[in-house]
Design a protein around this motif. Structure first.
Motif, PDB file in Angstrom:
ATOM      1  N   ALA A 112       0.834  -1.204   0.000  1.00 47.74           N
ATOM      2  CA  ALA A 112       0.000   0.000   0.000  1.00 47.74           C
ATOM      3  C   ALA A 112       0.868   1.253   0.000  1.00 47.74           C
ATOM      4  CB  ALA A 112      -0.939  -0.008   1.205  1.00 47.74           C
ATOM      5  N   ASN A 169       0.828   3.985  -2.995  1.00 42.51           N
ATOM      6  CA  ASN A 169       0.536   5.397  -2.743  1.00 42.51           C
ATOM      7  C   ASN A 169       1.621   6.290  -3.325  1.00 42.51           C
ATOM      8  OD1 ASN A 169      -1.158   7.443  -1.411  1.00 42.51           O
ATOM      9  ND2 ASN A 169       0.649   7.766  -0.117  1.00 42.51           N
ATOM     10  N   LYS A 192      -5.400   7.464  -3.016  1.00 37.83           N
ATOM     11  CA  LYS A 192      -6.391   6.457  -3.375  1.00 37.83           C
ATOM     12  C   LYS A 192      -6.808   5.693  -2.125  1.00 37.83           C
ATOM     13  CE  LYS A 192      -6.707   6.792  -7.916  1.00 37.83           C
ATOM     14  NZ  LYS A 192      -7.985   6.885  -8.650  1.00 37.83           N
ATOM     15  N   THR A 214      -7.279   2.334   0.244  1.00 37.85           N
ATOM     16  CA  THR A 214      -6.253   1.359   0.609  1.00 37.85           C
ATOM     17  C   THR A 214      -6.213   0.179  -0.355  1.00 37.85           C
ATOM     18  OG1 THR A 214      -6.477   1.970   2.949  1.00 37.85           O
ATOM     19  CG2 THR A 214      -5.404  -0.129   2.461  1.00 37.85           C
ATOM     20  N   GLN A 243      -4.515   1.337  -3.509  1.00 37.70           N
ATOM     21  CA  GLN A 243      -3.090   1.508  -3.232  1.00 37.70           C
ATOM     22  C   GLN A 243      -2.380   0.160  -3.229  1.00 37.70           C
ATOM     23  OE1 GLN A 243      -2.935   3.536   0.517  1.00 37.70           O
ATOM     24  NE2 GLN A 243      -3.331   5.559  -0.350  1.00 37.70           N
TER      25      GLN A 243
END
Length: 319
Positions: A192, A196, A202, A204, A207
């Motif tokens: 994640a 990111n 975005k 989770t 991501q």
């Protein structure tokens, strides 16, 4: 016996045999695991056999019809989560020597772009790049960009790949990924974070999916690759479809839609797997207004040094 001696013995023992790539050795164990799965499930799929891996030695024996194994066909599709779980089995099924930090991963990366729905100034274009990637990232890598047969007018060039310190850490080196956790929660957090960095702000799940796609875009240690597939299998919104990779090989794809296109248009990003062995073939990104891009990684090997001609190659930039 140290690691260098083990790799040398392995090389000498099988010097006259086909190189034990994932494409050669993965199918058997993953297929047998898949067959075992079918005995616990109400659905089955047509059978066939390509290779048998003998335990205790890296020997691939060609056979025909000796054992029933699982295959994928459009008439009996697996769900996306099951495809990714089988891919996780395939990732760890192939014996793969642990590369030293001072070695290089040598592989071919093929990319193809196409226009979709009349997108201007996009494709078709087919690119083949031969890559030498430093295992620990401490030495310059090498890229050999080759024109495709369909576009012989494209410029051929060779360049050193130097990490840009001013741009941050960038994609983790293979040796760094080897230290990544396989614990699901810890690894999910790492993915994640990476996702990111690629596309910020975005949710989770998105991501995590973006992190999966980014990390799998280059060779990944088998244990971490398997753990990544298992995490991807838990993400909502994934589905299967039939796609061809950048080499033209037909495979089964796991796709997730996202509103990354211009103006919030829905894009579709996919991982493409071999229909029989579930080995990762490559991926696809389809973005409205930007066209379709396919990629594949083939012929991954380990080498000690760059080719001699690399000494005359100049740095073009950094990555």
């Amino acid at each position: 016996m140290n690691e260098r001696t083990e790799l040398t013995d392995l090389r000498d023992l099988f010097a006259d045999k086909p190189h034990p790539t994932a494409d050669r050795l993965a199918p058997a164990r993953s297929a047998l695991l898949a067959e075992a799965r079918t005995k616990r499930r109400p659905w089955t799929r047509p059978a066939g056999l390509r290779r048998l891996v003998l335990a205790g030695g890296l020997v691939a024996a060609m056979t025909a019809g000796a054992i029933a194994v699982q295959t994928f066909t459009p008439s009996a599709p697996a769900n996306a989560a099951e495809v990714l779980r089988l891919a996780a089995d395939a990732a760890t099924a192939t014996p793969w020597p642990q590369p030293r930090d001072d070695q290089y991963l040598h592989y071919e990366r093929i990319a193809e772009t196409r226009s979709e729905n009349g997108v201007p100034n996009v494709g078709p274009r087919h690119i083949t790049g031969e890559v030498w990637q430093s295992v620990d990232g401490s030495r310059p890598g090498l890229l050999w960009h080759k024109p495709s047969k369909s576009r012989p007018q494209d410029h051929e060039y060779k360049e050193l790949l130097i990490r840009c310190r001013e741009r941050g850490a960038g994609r983790p080196a293979y040796a760094d990924l080897r230290e990544w956790p396989t614990d699901q929660e810890q690894l999910r957090h790492k993915l994640a974070e990476r996702g990111n960095e690629m596309v910020p702000n975005k949710d989770t799940v998105t991501q995590t999916w973006n992190g999966v796609l980014n990390i799998l875009g280059s060779p990944v240690p088998p244990k971490q690759q398997a753990a990544i597939f298992k995490i991807a299998a838990t993400l909502p919104g994934i589905e299967t479809e039939q796609l061809k990779d950048a080499t033209g090989k037909s495979g089964i794809a796991v796709t997730r839609a996202d509103n990354r296109g211009p103006g919030g248009d829905i894009s579709r990003e996919s991982l493409i797997f071999d229909k029989t062995s579930y080995v990762l073939l490559g991926g696809q990104e389809l973005v409205p207004g930007q066209g379709r891009e396919l990629w594949s990684i083939t012929r991954t090997q380990i080498t000690d040094v760059l080719p001699a001609w690399s000494k005359s190659v100049k740095r073009r930039g950094c990555v």
